[in-house]
Design a protein around this motif. Sequence first.
Motif, PDB file in Angstrom:
ATOM      1  N   ARG A 201    -105.158 -42.345  -2.353  1.00 48.23           N
ATOM      2  CA  ARG A 201    -104.975 -43.745  -2.752  1.00 48.23           C
ATOM      3  C   ARG A 201    -106.336 -44.344  -3.087  1.00 48.23           C
ATOM      4  NH1 ARG A 201    -100.973 -44.806   2.387  1.00 48.23           N
ATOM      5  NH2 ARG A 201     -99.159 -43.721   1.510  1.00 48.23           N
ATOM      6  N   TYR A 202    -106.467 -44.771  -4.342  1.00 51.44           N
ATOM      7  CA  TYR A 202    -107.708 -45.383  -4.801  1.00 51.44           C
ATOM      8  C   TYR A 202    -107.500 -46.912  -4.821  1.00 51.44           C
ATOM      9  CZ  TYR A 202    -109.781 -40.954  -6.470  1.00 51.44           C
ATOM     10  OH  TYR A 202    -110.329 -39.698  -6.553  1.00 51.44           O
ATOM     11  N   PRO A 203    -108.252 -47.680  -4.012  1.00 49.40           N
ATOM     12  CA  PRO A 203    -108.087 -49.142  -3.978  1.00 49.40           C
ATOM     13  C   PRO A 203    -108.454 -49.784  -5.314  1.00 49.40           C
ATOM     14  CG  PRO A 203    -109.281 -48.345  -2.050  1.00 49.40           C
ATOM     15  CD  PRO A 203    -109.217 -47.200  -3.000  1.00 49.40           C
ATOM     16  N   LEU A 204    -107.642 -50.754  -5.734  1.00 51.71           N
ATOM     17  CA  LEU A 204    -107.960 -51.528  -6.924  1.00 51.71           C
ATOM     18  C   LEU A 204    -109.067 -52.519  -6.599  1.00 51.71           C
ATOM     19  CD1 LEU A 204    -104.290 -52.150  -8.060  1.00 51.71           C
ATOM     20  CD2 LEU A 204    -106.006 -50.889  -9.392  1.00 51.71           C
ATOM     21  N   ALA A 205    -109.972 -52.738  -7.537  1.00 55.88           N
ATOM     22  CA  ALA A 205    -111.085 -53.673  -7.336  1.00 55.88           C
ATOM     23  C   ALA A 205    -110.683 -55.082  -7.783  1.00 55.88           C
ATOM     24  CB  ALA A 205    -112.305 -53.191  -8.125  1.00 55.88           C
ATOM     25  N   ASP A 206    -111.421 -56.043  -7.295  1.00 52.93           N
ATOM     26  CA  ASP A 206    -111.322 -57.428  -7.756  1.00 52.93           C
ATOM     27  C   ASP A 206    -109.948 -58.053  -7.514  1.00 52.93           C
ATOM     28  OD1 ASP A 206    -113.948 -57.042  -8.802  1.00 52.93           O
ATOM     29  OD2 ASP A 206    -113.065 -56.164 -10.625  1.00 52.93           O
ATOM     30  N   GLY A 207    -109.266 -57.597  -6.473  1.00 51.85           N
ATOM     31  CA  GLY A 207    -107.992 -58.195  -6.091  1.00 51.85           C
ATOM     32  C   GLY A 207    -106.833 -57.867  -7.001  1.00 51.85           C
ATOM     33  N   ALA A 208    -106.979 -56.900  -7.859  1.00 45.90           N
ATOM     34  CA  ALA A 208    -105.896 -56.538  -8.778  1.00 45.90           C
ATOM     35  C   ALA A 208    -104.741 -55.896  -8.012  1.00 45.90           C
ATOM     36  CB  ALA A 208    -106.411 -55.581  -9.841  1.00 45.90           C
ATOM     37  N   LEU A 209    -103.521 -56.045  -8.568  1.00 41.93           N
ATOM     38  CA  LEU A 209    -102.326 -55.462  -7.955  1.00 41.93           C
ATOM     39  C   LEU A 209    -101.505 -54.740  -9.021  1.00 41.93           C
ATOM     40  CD1 LEU A 209    -101.160 -58.470  -5.722  1.00 41.93           C
ATOM     41  CD2 LEU A 209    -102.330 -56.390  -4.942  1.00 41.93           C
ATOM     42  N   THR A 210    -100.778 -53.741  -8.582  1.00 47.36           N
ATOM     43  CA  THR A 210     -99.873 -53.054  -9.497  1.00 47.36           C
ATOM     44  C   THR A 210     -98.632 -53.907  -9.737  1.00 47.36           C
ATOM     45  OG1 THR A 210     -98.695 -51.930  -7.715  1.00 47.36           O
ATOM     46  CG2 THR A 210    -100.633 -50.814  -8.621  1.00 47.36           C
ATOM     47  N   ALA A 211     -97.783 -53.495 -10.648  1.00 48.05           N
ATOM     48  CA  ALA A 211     -96.571 -54.242 -10.981  1.00 48.05           C
ATOM     49  C   ALA A 211     -95.657 -54.394  -9.776  1.00 48.05           C
ATOM     50  CB  ALA A 211     -95.841 -53.540 -12.129  1.00 48.05           C
ATOM     51  N   ASP A 212     -95.696 -53.426  -8.875  1.00 46.97           N
ATOM     52  CA  ASP A 212     -94.843 -53.533  -7.684  1.00 46.97           C
ATOM     53  C   ASP A 212     -95.603 -54.056  -6.470  1.00 46.97           C
ATOM     54  OD1 ASP A 212     -96.408 -51.329  -7.323  1.00 46.97           O
ATOM     55  OD2 ASP A 212     -94.768 -49.925  -6.887  1.00 46.97           O
ATOM     56  N   MET A 227    -113.553 -35.451  -6.424  1.00 47.40           N
ATOM     57  CA  MET A 227    -113.428 -36.907  -6.504  1.00 47.40           C
ATOM     58  C   MET A 227    -114.790 -37.592  -6.406  1.00 47.40           C
ATOM     59  SD  MET A 227    -114.085 -38.257  -3.233  1.00 47.40           S
ATOM     60  CE  MET A 227    -113.531 -39.868  -3.688  1.00 47.40           C
ATOM     61  N   LEU A 228    -115.772 -36.889  -5.834  1.00 47.78           N
ATOM     62  CA  LEU A 228    -117.115 -37.467  -5.749  1.00 47.78           C
ATOM     63  C   LEU A 228    -117.705 -37.701  -7.144  1.00 47.78           C
ATOM     64  CD1 LEU A 228    -118.617 -35.257  -2.890  1.00 47.78           C
ATOM     65  CD2 LEU A 228    -117.699 -37.587  -2.696  1.00 47.78           C
ATOM     66  N   GLY A 229    -117.152 -36.991  -8.139  1.00 51.90           N
ATOM     67  CA  GLY A 229    -117.657 -37.128  -9.512  1.00 51.90           C
ATOM     68  C   GLY A 229    -116.725 -37.880 -10.436  1.00 51.90           C
ATOM     69  N   ASP A 230    -115.732 -38.578  -9.885  1.00 53.38           N
ATOM     70  CA  ASP A 230    -114.790 -39.307 -10.741  1.00 53.38           C
ATOM     71  C   ASP A 230    -115.492 -40.398 -11.538  1.00 53.38           C
ATOM     72  OD1 ASP A 230    -112.757 -37.746  -9.826  1.00 53.38           O
ATOM     73  OD2 ASP A 230    -111.722 -39.313  -8.700  1.00 53.38           O
ATOM     74  N   SER A 231    -115.070 -40.505 -12.823  1.00 53.87           N
ATOM     75  CA  SER A 231    -115.612 -41.551 -13.701  1.00 53.87           C
ATOM     76  C   SER A 231    -114.572 -42.585 -14.086  1.00 53.87           C
ATOM     77  CB  SER A 231    -116.164 -40.925 -14.996  1.00 53.87           C
ATOM     78  OG  SER A 231    -117.292 -40.132 -14.724  1.00 53.87           O
ATOM     79  N   ALA A 232    -113.296 -42.256 -13.878  1.00 50.02           N
ATOM     80  CA  ALA A 232    -112.236 -43.184 -14.283  1.00 50.02           C
ATOM     81  C   ALA A 232    -110.916 -42.705 -13.697  1.00 50.02           C
ATOM     82  CB  ALA A 232    -112.136 -43.259 -15.809  1.00 50.02           C
ATOM     83  N   VAL A 233    -109.913 -43.591 -13.794  1.00 50.97           N
ATOM     84  CA  VAL A 233    -108.517 -43.190 -13.581  1.00 50.97           C
ATOM     85  C   VAL A 233    -107.809 -43.474 -14.899  1.00 50.97           C
ATOM     86  CG1 VAL A 233    -106.352 -43.707 -12.403  1.00 50.97           C
ATOM     87  CG2 VAL A 233    -108.479 -43.575 -11.098  1.00 50.97           C
ATOM     88  N   ALA A 234    -107.030 -42.491 -15.386  1.00 52.91           N
ATOM     89  CA  ALA A 234    -106.364 -42.654 -16.678  1.00 52.91           C
ATOM     90  C   ALA A 234    -104.864 -42.822 -16.474  1.00 52.91           C
ATOM     91  CB  ALA A 234    -106.634 -41.444 -17.561  1.00 52.91           C
ATOM     92  N   VAL A 235    -104.269 -43.672 -17.317  1.00 54.28           N
ATOM     93  CA  VAL A 235    -102.812 -43.856 -17.360  1.00 54.28           C
ATOM     94  C   VAL A 235    -102.400 -43.745 -18.831  1.00 54.28           C
ATOM     95  CG1 VAL A 235    -102.756 -45.321 -15.325  1.00 54.28           C
ATOM     96  CG2 VAL A 235    -102.994 -46.365 -17.589  1.00 54.28           C
ATOM     97  N   HIS A 236    -101.109 -43.529 -19.062  1.00 55.58           N
ATOM     98  CA  HIS A 236    -100.642 -43.436 -20.441  1.00 55.58           C
ATOM     99  C   HIS A 236    -100.556 -44.839 -21.041  1.00 55.58           C
ATOM    100  CE1 HIS A 236     -98.114 -42.507 -23.905  1.00 55.58           C
ATOM    101  NE2 HIS A 236     -98.479 -41.235 -23.736  1.00 55.58           N
ATOM    102  N   PRO A 237    -100.971 -45.000 -22.298  1.00 52.39           N
ATOM    103  CA  PRO A 237    -100.969 -46.352 -22.890  1.00 52.39           C
ATOM    104  C   PRO A 237     -99.589 -46.994 -22.966  1.00 52.39           C
ATOM    105  CG  PRO A 237    -101.459 -44.652 -24.550  1.00 52.39           C
ATOM    106  CD  PRO A 237    -101.549 -44.006 -23.216  1.00 52.39           C
ATOM    107  N   ASP A 238     -98.509 -46.164 -22.955  1.00 50.15           N
ATOM    108  CA  ASP A 238     -97.157 -46.711 -23.056  1.00 50.15           C
ATOM    109  C   ASP A 238     -96.485 -46.891 -21.698  1.00 50.15           C
ATOM    110  OD1 ASP A 238     -97.446 -46.640 -25.811  1.00 50.15           O
ATOM    111  OD2 ASP A 238     -96.569 -44.636 -25.988  1.00 50.15           O
ATOM    112  N   ASP A 239     -97.213 -46.614 -20.623  1.00 49.03           N
ATOM    113  CA  ASP A 239     -96.611 -46.700 -19.291  1.00 49.03           C
ATOM    114  C   ASP A 239     -96.617 -48.164 -18.836  1.00 49.03           C
ATOM    115  OD1 ASP A 239     -95.817 -46.428 -16.634  1.00 49.03           O
ATOM    116  OD2 ASP A 239     -96.879 -44.528 -16.378  1.00 49.03           O
ATOM    117  N   GLU A 240     -95.428 -48.772 -18.829  1.00 50.71           N
ATOM    118  CA  GLU A 240     -95.320 -50.197 -18.517  1.00 50.71           C
ATOM    119  C   GLU A 240     -95.774 -50.520 -17.096  1.00 50.71           C
ATOM    120  OE1 GLU A 240     -91.309 -51.313 -19.274  1.00 50.71           O
ATOM    121  OE2 GLU A 240     -91.470 -51.053 -21.474  1.00 50.71           O
TER     122      GLU A 240
END
Length: 959
Positions: A201-212, A227-240
């Motif tokens: 579980r990667y915490p969202l920054a700046d108080g952001a929340l998921t849709a649920d 994970m020590l070298g992670d640069s981003a988390v990717a999601v699909h552009p069409d994933d609502e």
Amino acid sequence: MEKTYNPQSIEQALYQNWEEKGYFKPHGDESNGNYCIMIPPPNVTGSLHMGHAFQDTIMDTLIRYQRMKGKNTLWQVGTDHAGIATQMLVERKVEAEEGKSRHDLGRETFIDRIWDWKNQSGGTITKQLRRLGASVDWDRERFTMDEGMSAAVQEVFVRLYNDDLIYRGKRLVNWDPKLHTAISDLEVENKEKQGSMWHFRYPLADGALTADGKDYLEVATTRPETMLGDSAVAVHPDDERYQSLIGKFILLPIVNRRIPIVADDYVDMEFGTGCVKITPAHDFNDYEVGKRHNLPMFNILTIDAAIRSQAEVVNSDGTANDELDGSLPERFAGLDRFKARTAIVDEFESLGLLGKIDPHALKVPYGDRSGVVIEPLLTDQWYVAVAPMAKTAIEAVENGDIKFVPQQYENMYFSWMRDIQDWCISRQLWWGHRIPAWYDEAGKVYVGRDEAEVRAKHNLDDSVVLRQDPDVLDTWFSSALWTFSTLGWPDDTEALKTFHPTDVLVTGFDIIFFWVARMIMMTMHFIKDEDGKPQVPFKTVYVTGLIRDEQGNKMSKSKGNVLDPLDMIDGIDLEALVEKRTGNMMQPQLAAKIEKSTRKEFADGIEAHGTDALRFTLAAMASTGRDINWDMKRLDGYRSFCNKIWNASRYVLMNTEEQDCGPQSPNGKADGEMQLSLADRWIVGLFNQTVKAFDEHMENYRFDLAANTLYEFTWNQFCDWYLELTKPVLQNGTEAEQRGTRHTLVTVLEAMQRLLHPMMPYLTETIWQRVKPLAGVEGDTLMLAEFPVYQASKVDEAAMADLEWVKQVIVAVRNIRAELNIAPSKPLNAMLRSVSAQDKARVEANQTFFATLAKLESMTILADGDTAPMSTTQLVGEMELLIPMAGLIDVAAEMARIDKQFEKLVGEAKRIEGKLNNQGFVAKAPEAVIEKERAKLAEFQRDMDKLCEQKAELAKLEG
């Protein structure tokens, strides 16, 4: 000739004679054209395996065939220096004998040790090639590290660098943490392993929340340490579910690094949570995602695959990034990657950020030499920008300048070439072509053929200290120059003008990318014809399948199913075979398992078969592009084929030596009449048809069909039929007929050796030397004799049709004898019905053959309306051949035999009727299966009706 064929007594002496006499060399006469094949250079550390034997048989068959066609042929031989394999072998040798590492010796001394080993022990595979009968030009033997090849490699590197096609950059490579070098995809072995999938579980920054309403995103990984070298988390552009989060940030646990949430089509939103951690410095797919989004790359591993104390931060273009913080937790520094994995999972759990852990089957990449897990790693390497060269290489195949056989491999070639990536050509080894690049103390790079050229070109005096790049070039780099560097390039040699482009490359599909494509690119870039058009390295690529064991499994030492071609040739006893397969195994249980299977499969060891039998077996199994399941029974069968040829030759020689064999024979009479029998004219015509078919199959690279054509003519027609057909003539014919048959025997046997020679060189040379004087043929060796030429004028269609009809009659009588269990020696009387004028003429002209080969005392032609006694009948075309049965068979015994057969058929029919009456079977079985069962039932019923008819006829005899 010796009574028994013994290949061991003839092969090695023959080969030595061929080599000493220089028969393998190009003869220099270009009037019939030139022909050249480059041997795929085997590793200098290697020994002959079944794949080599297979491909070398094909190449030697082609070379011998074209040489006999009058071509000026060169089969270029050589070996590859095999960077990693050779370095490892000598390292182990030094450690075992001296207790020292290569670092103890130093680079120059260690390289000297490798050369010493190469000069003393590096020729194993070339000695074995000789045993296979390979007619290569040994005087031109090359080594990918010899002086000429080194000059070519340096020239190519410098020119490509000057053309801006070679550069140095930091990119992701397959890294071997044990050998400390980049390796190619071909040297990576992916193994199926049972692992785990950890959910973080990667915490969202700046108080952001998921849709649920969650304050974290869940990602899954099979390699938690990355994970020590992670640069981003990717999601699909069409994933609502996550569209509102794109562009926002994650606070990476443990490292406390802010990383963005990016949208990328690479993500499969149906898999897992639809969120993927992106680690560009440690995963090839992530690397591509990182480049698309200009993500920084955090290299967290050392060259030993341990966690670094400070991550190396690199921009997506490979340049250093000095702005971002590469700090890593001190508590992980120096930990091996797998120990770090455990520690990181534990820490996620303690932070309450560990979700579920699922068992997960995955493919793990291992170094095929080191046996350790390979890591994708960011390193500084040299690269070739291949895209411009790939365009030209693609066009060469598209326009037909290069053809693949089978053609479907063009698709494999195109798919790789049209999506080609830059080629990493540097390796962190000591053994190999050292990269011709030098650095000054400021790190500036200078490329040249040697240090003197660099200093002269850049006006650098001795006060400027230069150090040469320590890396060497990928082995495939020098191999990519093979077709032209072996012929003397960069010098404009006569050999290059004569033999380039080469004709055929024989190779496996697994190196189309690594070698074939790169040879095409390199050759077309550097070699141009007189008009400046890029020259291809070869006109045809013949792609072979793999040779597998009898069960279709890939041969490997760990499976204990490897077959040594020399064991097929020379034979090996069971104990020696067991020791060979298990001797160096470190795992006792595996060794015991392999010993058991070996003893079961080869209870009597492997008998000697000789080279010709092995070669013919390999050729006969060479159906285009398909993998081959090895079959010892076929090898046994082709050993019998060699015996058959030997014994047939002895028969010919016994009946012709010191005899008058026609006008070309030493004992021939200039005015001696010579009359050819029907059989003589038939075999001459059939031989010419065989030559034509063989040429067509060779033209189409159908070695299997070519071998089958030879087998059919030699065994079934020449040995089984023609030799039998000569006996009546030799025993009772006129002097002119005997002379004609002896002439045909020696001329066809001599020509047959020329036809068989490309596939079976030893046996044919031995026989040819004995029969050539009888046939009036001159020449020192069969290797340089003319290959048979199809002569349409010698195909007597009428004679061939007549003799085939005679054969059918003889076969019909023999079938009747077999069915009724009548002894071959018992004379029979035949009756003929529905006899045409042509058939009548054939019967009258060939009474001798029928009397001798069918043991027919008489052949009575029945007039229309004539009745025949109870007979068994065979059809020969429209003609009926009847053998009266009275007195030939035991009626009671035959009745009992029919009853027994009838009873068996009744049982089979009832079994199938039961199936078809079973509603459950009929409801569930596919229609095709049901139809097949119905067809079987109908066939059984027909057979039962026939047996009833036979019984009725027998009852008449009994009455």
